[in-house]
Scaffold this motif. Structure first.
Motif, PDB file in Angstrom:
ATOM      1  N   TYR A  16       0.855  -1.190   0.000  1.00 46.84           N
ATOM      2  CA  TYR A  16       0.000   0.000   0.000  1.00 46.84           C
ATOM      3  C   TYR A  16       0.894   1.244   0.000  1.00 46.84           C
ATOM      4  O   TYR A  16       2.104   1.147   0.209  1.00 46.84           O
ATOM      5  CB  TYR A  16      -0.904   0.004   1.234  1.00 46.84           C
ATOM      6  CG  TYR A  16      -1.883  -1.139   1.273  1.00 46.84           C
ATOM      7  CD1 TYR A  16      -2.971  -1.185   0.414  1.00 46.84           C
ATOM      8  CD2 TYR A  16      -1.728  -2.185   2.186  1.00 46.84           C
ATOM      9  CE1 TYR A  16      -3.881  -2.241   0.456  1.00 46.84           C
ATOM     10  CE2 TYR A  16      -2.630  -3.234   2.236  1.00 46.84           C
ATOM     11  CZ  TYR A  16      -3.709  -3.267   1.373  1.00 46.84           C
ATOM     12  OH  TYR A  16      -4.591  -4.300   1.411  1.00 46.84           O
ATOM     13  N   ASN A  18       1.304   3.410   2.166  1.00 44.90           N
ATOM     14  CA  ASN A  18       2.014   3.609   3.438  1.00 44.90           C
ATOM     15  C   ASN A  18       3.106   2.559   3.656  1.00 44.90           C
ATOM     16  O   ASN A  18       3.597   2.393   4.763  1.00 44.90           O
ATOM     17  CB  ASN A  18       1.017   3.578   4.603  1.00 44.90           C
ATOM     18  CG  ASN A  18       0.211   2.294   4.627  1.00 44.90           C
ATOM     19  OD1 ASN A  18       0.536   1.330   3.931  1.00 44.90           O
ATOM     20  ND2 ASN A  18      -0.839   2.259   5.421  1.00 44.90           N
ATOM     21  N   ARG A  20       2.920  -0.565   3.835  1.00 47.67           N
ATOM     22  CA  ARG A  20       2.508  -1.813   4.467  1.00 47.67           C
ATOM     23  C   ARG A  20       1.909  -2.733   3.415  1.00 47.67           C
ATOM     24  O   ARG A  20       1.664  -2.305   2.292  1.00 47.67           O
ATOM     25  CB  ARG A  20       1.493  -1.534   5.553  1.00 47.67           C
ATOM     26  CG  ARG A  20       2.124  -0.795   6.686  1.00 47.67           C
ATOM     27  CD  ARG A  20       1.148  -0.650   7.804  1.00 47.67           C
ATOM     28  NE  ARG A  20       1.714   0.118   8.877  1.00 47.67           N
ATOM     29  CZ  ARG A  20       1.044   1.024   9.558  1.00 47.67           C
ATOM     30  NH1 ARG A  20      -0.209   1.275   9.287  1.00 47.67           N
ATOM     31  NH2 ARG A  20       1.630   1.682  10.536  1.00 47.67           N
ATOM     32  N   GLY A  21       1.648  -3.970   3.839  1.00 51.20           N
ATOM     33  CA  GLY A  21       1.021  -4.904   2.895  1.00 51.20           C
ATOM     34  C   GLY A  21       1.533  -6.303   3.089  1.00 51.20           C
ATOM     35  O   GLY A  21       1.792  -6.721   4.231  1.00 51.20           O
ATOM     36  N   PRO A  40      -1.331 -11.920  13.726  1.00 47.09           N
ATOM     37  CA  PRO A  40      -1.906 -10.871  14.586  1.00 47.09           C
ATOM     38  C   PRO A  40      -2.560  -9.776  13.745  1.00 47.09           C
ATOM     39  O   PRO A  40      -2.397  -9.760  12.523  1.00 47.09           O
ATOM     40  CB  PRO A  40      -0.695 -10.334  15.343  1.00 47.09           C
ATOM     41  CG  PRO A  40       0.500 -10.761  14.576  1.00 47.09           C
ATOM     42  CD  PRO A  40       0.129 -11.964  13.774  1.00 47.09           C
ATOM     43  N   ASN A  41      -3.278  -8.868  14.378  1.00 42.23           N
ATOM     44  CA  ASN A  41      -3.927  -7.764  13.657  1.00 42.23           C
ATOM     45  C   ASN A  41      -2.881  -7.020  12.831  1.00 42.23           C
ATOM     46  O   ASN A  41      -1.793  -6.735  13.311  1.00 42.23           O
ATOM     47  CB  ASN A  41      -4.578  -6.784  14.635  1.00 42.23           C
ATOM     48  CG  ASN A  41      -5.758  -7.417  15.358  1.00 42.23           C
ATOM     49  OD1 ASN A  41      -5.805  -7.435  16.571  1.00 42.23           O
ATOM     50  ND2 ASN A  41      -6.691  -7.962  14.617  1.00 42.23           N
ATOM     51  N   GLY A  42      -3.250  -6.753  11.590  1.00 41.10           N
ATOM     52  CA  GLY A  42      -2.353  -5.978  10.733  1.00 41.10           C
ATOM     53  C   GLY A  42      -1.302  -6.808  10.008  1.00 41.10           C
ATOM     54  O   GLY A  42      -0.489  -6.269   9.262  1.00 41.10           O
ATOM     55  N   ALA A  43      -1.293  -8.128  10.221  1.00 35.50           N
ATOM     56  CA  ALA A  43      -0.263  -8.982   9.591  1.00 35.50           C
ATOM     57  C   ALA A  43      -0.419  -9.054   8.079  1.00 35.50           C
ATOM     58  O   ALA A  43       0.545  -9.313   7.362  1.00 35.50           O
ATOM     59  CB  ALA A  43      -0.299 -10.375  10.194  1.00 35.50           C
ATOM     60  N   GLY A  44      -1.646  -8.884   7.600  1.00 41.14           N
ATOM     61  CA  GLY A  44      -1.864  -8.932   6.149  1.00 41.14           C
ATOM     62  C   GLY A  44      -2.855  -9.988   5.696  1.00 41.14           C
ATOM     63  O   GLY A  44      -3.006 -10.235   4.496  1.00 41.14           O
ATOM     64  N   LYS A  45      -3.574 -10.590   6.648  1.00 40.51           N
ATOM     65  CA  LYS A  45      -4.507 -11.683   6.301  1.00 40.51           C
ATOM     66  C   LYS A  45      -5.602 -11.202   5.353  1.00 40.51           C
ATOM     67  O   LYS A  45      -5.869 -11.821   4.322  1.00 40.51           O
ATOM     68  CB  LYS A  45      -5.150 -12.272   7.575  1.00 40.51           C
ATOM     69  CG  LYS A  45      -4.169 -12.787   8.587  1.00 40.51           C
ATOM     70  CD  LYS A  45      -4.840 -13.293   9.841  1.00 40.51           C
ATOM     71  CE  LYS A  45      -5.643 -12.261  10.617  1.00 40.51           C
ATOM     72  NZ  LYS A  45      -4.832 -11.147  11.198  1.00 40.51           N
ATOM     73  N   SER A  46      -6.247 -10.092   5.721  1.00 41.32           N
ATOM     74  CA  SER A  46      -7.365  -9.604   4.890  1.00 41.32           C
ATOM     75  C   SER A  46      -6.888  -9.230   3.491  1.00 41.32           C
ATOM     76  O   SER A  46      -7.617  -9.412   2.523  1.00 41.32           O
ATOM     77  CB  SER A  46      -8.030  -8.384   5.517  1.00 41.32           C
ATOM     78  OG  SER A  46      -8.628  -8.761   6.711  1.00 41.32           O
ATOM     79  N   THR A  47      -5.662  -8.702   3.410  1.00 48.07           N
ATOM     80  CA  THR A  47      -5.131  -8.339   2.093  1.00 48.07           C
ATOM     81  C   THR A  47      -5.068  -9.581   1.207  1.00 48.07           C
ATOM     82  O   THR A  47      -5.527  -9.559   0.055  1.00 48.07           O
ATOM     83  CB  THR A  47      -3.731  -7.687   2.242  1.00 48.07           C
ATOM     84  OG1 THR A  47      -3.876  -6.540   3.080  1.00 48.07           O
ATOM     85  CG2 THR A  47      -3.149  -7.286   0.908  1.00 48.07           C
ATOM     86  N   GLU A 160     -11.672 -14.329   9.115  1.00 40.51           N
ATOM     87  CA  GLU A 160     -12.038 -14.073  10.520  1.00 40.51           C
ATOM     88  C   GLU A 160     -13.518 -14.376  10.786  1.00 40.51           C
ATOM     89  O   GLU A 160     -14.257 -13.483  11.243  1.00 40.51           O
ATOM     90  CB  GLU A 160     -11.752 -12.601  10.879  1.00 40.51           C
ATOM     91  CG  GLU A 160     -10.297 -12.200  10.718  1.00 40.51           C
ATOM     92  CD  GLU A 160      -9.495 -12.251  12.008  1.00 40.51           C
ATOM     93  OE1 GLU A 160     -10.026 -12.728  13.024  1.00 40.51           O
ATOM     94  OE2 GLU A 160      -8.331 -11.840  11.972  1.00 40.51           O
TER      95      GLU A 160
HETATM   96  N1  LIG Z   1      -6.360   0.118   1.934  1.00 42.84           N
HETATM   97  C1  LIG Z   1      -5.259   0.197   2.667  1.00 42.84           C
HETATM   98  N2  LIG Z   1      -4.445   1.267   2.595  1.00 42.84           N
HETATM   99  C2  LIG Z   1      -3.328   1.372   3.328  1.00 42.84           C
HETATM  100  N3  LIG Z   1      -2.911   0.413   4.195  1.00 42.84           N
HETATM  101  C3  LIG Z   1      -3.670  -0.675   4.327  1.00 42.84           C
HETATM  102  C4  LIG Z   1      -4.887  -0.857   3.578  1.00 42.84           C
HETATM  103  N4  LIG Z   1      -5.431  -2.046   3.924  1.00 42.84           N
HETATM  104  C5  LIG Z   1      -4.589  -2.591   4.835  1.00 42.84           C
HETATM  105  N5  LIG Z   1      -3.552  -1.771   5.080  1.00 42.84           N
HETATM  106  C6  LIG Z   1      -2.409  -2.032   5.991  1.00 42.84           C
HETATM  107  O1  LIG Z   1      -1.753  -3.218   5.562  1.00 42.84           O
HETATM  108  C7  LIG Z   1      -1.421  -4.044   6.686  1.00 42.84           C
HETATM  109  C8  LIG Z   1      -2.121  -5.381   6.556  1.00 42.84           C
HETATM  110  O2  LIG Z   1      -3.535  -5.170   6.737  1.00 42.84           O
HETATM  111  P1  LIG Z   1      -4.619  -6.343   6.696  1.00 42.84           P
HETATM  112  O3  LIG Z   1      -5.963  -5.743   6.891  1.00 42.84           O
HETATM  113  O4  LIG Z   1      -4.388  -7.169   5.495  1.00 42.84           O
HETATM  114  O5  LIG Z   1      -4.177  -7.171   7.987  1.00 42.84           O
HETATM  115  P2  LIG Z   1      -4.976  -8.265   8.824  1.00 42.84           P
HETATM  116  O6  LIG Z   1      -3.967  -9.313   9.186  1.00 42.84           O
HETATM  117  O7  LIG Z   1      -6.177  -8.700   8.110  1.00 42.84           O
HETATM  118  O8  LIG Z   1      -5.343  -7.455  10.111  1.00 42.84           O
HETATM  119  P3  LIG Z   1      -6.755  -7.291  10.865  1.00 42.84           P
HETATM  120  O9  LIG Z   1      -6.937  -8.583  11.577  1.00 42.84           O
HETATM  121  O10 LIG Z   1      -6.474  -6.134  11.768  1.00 42.84           O
HETATM  122  O11 LIG Z   1      -7.760  -6.993   9.795  1.00 42.84           O
HETATM  123  C9  LIG Z   1      -1.839  -3.265   7.918  1.00 42.84           C
HETATM  124  O12 LIG Z   1      -0.704  -2.616   8.414  1.00 42.84           O
HETATM  125  C10 LIG Z   1      -2.878  -2.278   7.407  1.00 42.84           C
HETATM  126  O13 LIG Z   1      -2.867  -1.099   8.162  1.00 42.84           O
END
Ligand SMILES: Nc1ncnc2c1ncn2[C@@H]1O[C@H](COP(=O)(O)OP(=O)(O)OP(=O)(O)O)[C@@H](O)[C@H]1O
Length: 255
Positions: A16, A18, A20-21, A40-47, A160
């Motif tokens: 992304y 910022n 991250r990703g 953990p939260n923010g690891a990148g699973k949803s991406t 999740e």
């Molecule tokens: N659209 C976006 N723009 C900028 N940064 C993003 C975007 N989506 C996710 N991120 C960042 O990318 C990283 C991975 O996010 P992601 O949502 O994939 O993690 P996650 O493991 O699913 O966490 P969570 O359980 O908190 O949803 C995080 O640091 C998040 O802040």
């Protein structure tokens, strides 16, 4: 192409703005696996989940479902998969059954009996005619899974699925996953930030940390390796990762 591989992720990266990703994720889910995608939260699973579902595009790498590329054969790739990303959304003023009927309209060849079959499978047979607005969170989540299941997919991708649920509803969803894996031989790719949950339902696990897959393996093998609980194991892995990163940055400063 290996017909036994349900989900094939190769060299997947997405950064992304910022910075991250996710970085160079490669993993495979075999038919019949209940694969836990833990981090953990923010690891990148949803991406990763969103890329699999075709909701966002990766910078590099590809995803194949049953041998079909999500990037350029989207409909074929999705034809055997059901996806539930984050919270299940349903029309609250309609009954659970009506919501399912709407989901089923996307698949014209489905037999009428499939609605009852799916309601039964997710434990909503008795409450199928009630308005979704009166459902508990756990019931709504099971309805979401029912909608993803209606086309009889061979693979279910759940991001999740127990997030935000109370303990009783979490147990309901966990039991449902286990039942579907056993009864319908459904393959699962499930993400969670709760390692104890993964331990209870998955036979394989991939551990994601700051966008990278730091460990992957069979649950039994990892449990044996850890000697105690996966929680202890995971914390130890994180320490190793952080130590490695510290040494790398010290080496960079030195040169
Ligand atoms: N659209 C976006 N723009 C900028 N940064 C993003 C975007 N989506 C996710 N991120 C960042 O990318 C990283 C991975 O996010 P992601 O949502 O994939 O993690 P996650 O493991 O699913 O966490 P969570 O359980 O908190 O949803 C995080 O640091 C998040 O802040």
């Amino acid at each position: 192409m290996n017909a036994e591989i349900a989900l094939d992720i190769q060299g997947l990266s997405k950064t992304y703005r910022n910075k991250r990703g996710i970085d160079d994720i490669t993993l495979q889910v075999a038919r019949g696996d209940v694969y836990g995608f833990f981090g953990p939260n923010g690891a990148g699973k949803s991406t990763v989940m969103k890329i699999i579902a075709g909701l966002i595009k990766p910078d590099r790498g590809h995803v194949r479902l049953f041998g079909h590329d999500v990037g350029d054969q989207y409909e074929l790739a999705m034809s055997q998969a059901g996806v539930l990303i984050e919270k299940a959304e349903a029309f609250e003023y309609m009954s659970g059954r009506r919501n399912l009927e709407l989901a089923a309209r996307l698949y014209p060849g489905l037999p009428k009996t499939r609605i009852d079959e799916v309601l039964e499978l997710v434990g909503l047979a008795a409450s199928g005619r009630e308005k979704v607005g009166h459902y508990s969170l756990g019931m709504k989540q099971r309805l979401g899974i029912a909608c993803a299941l209606v086309s009889k997919p061979k693979l279910l991708i759940l991001d999740e699925p127990t997030n935000g649920l109370d303990i009783e509803s979490m147990v309901e969803v966990r039991e449902l996953i286990k039942r579907l894996a056993a009864q319908e031989r459904t393959t699962f790719f499930v993400s969670s930030h709760l390692i104890s949950e993964m331990e209870m339902i998955c036979n394989r696990i991939g551990i994601l940390h700051e966008g990278k897959l730091i460990r992957e393996g069979g649950m039994a093998e990892l449990l044996q390796e850890s000697g105690q609980s996966l929680e202890t194991y995971f914390v130890a892995q994180l320490r190793i990762e952080r130590e490695g990163a510290r040494h790398e940055s010290a080496a960079v400063q030195y040169h």
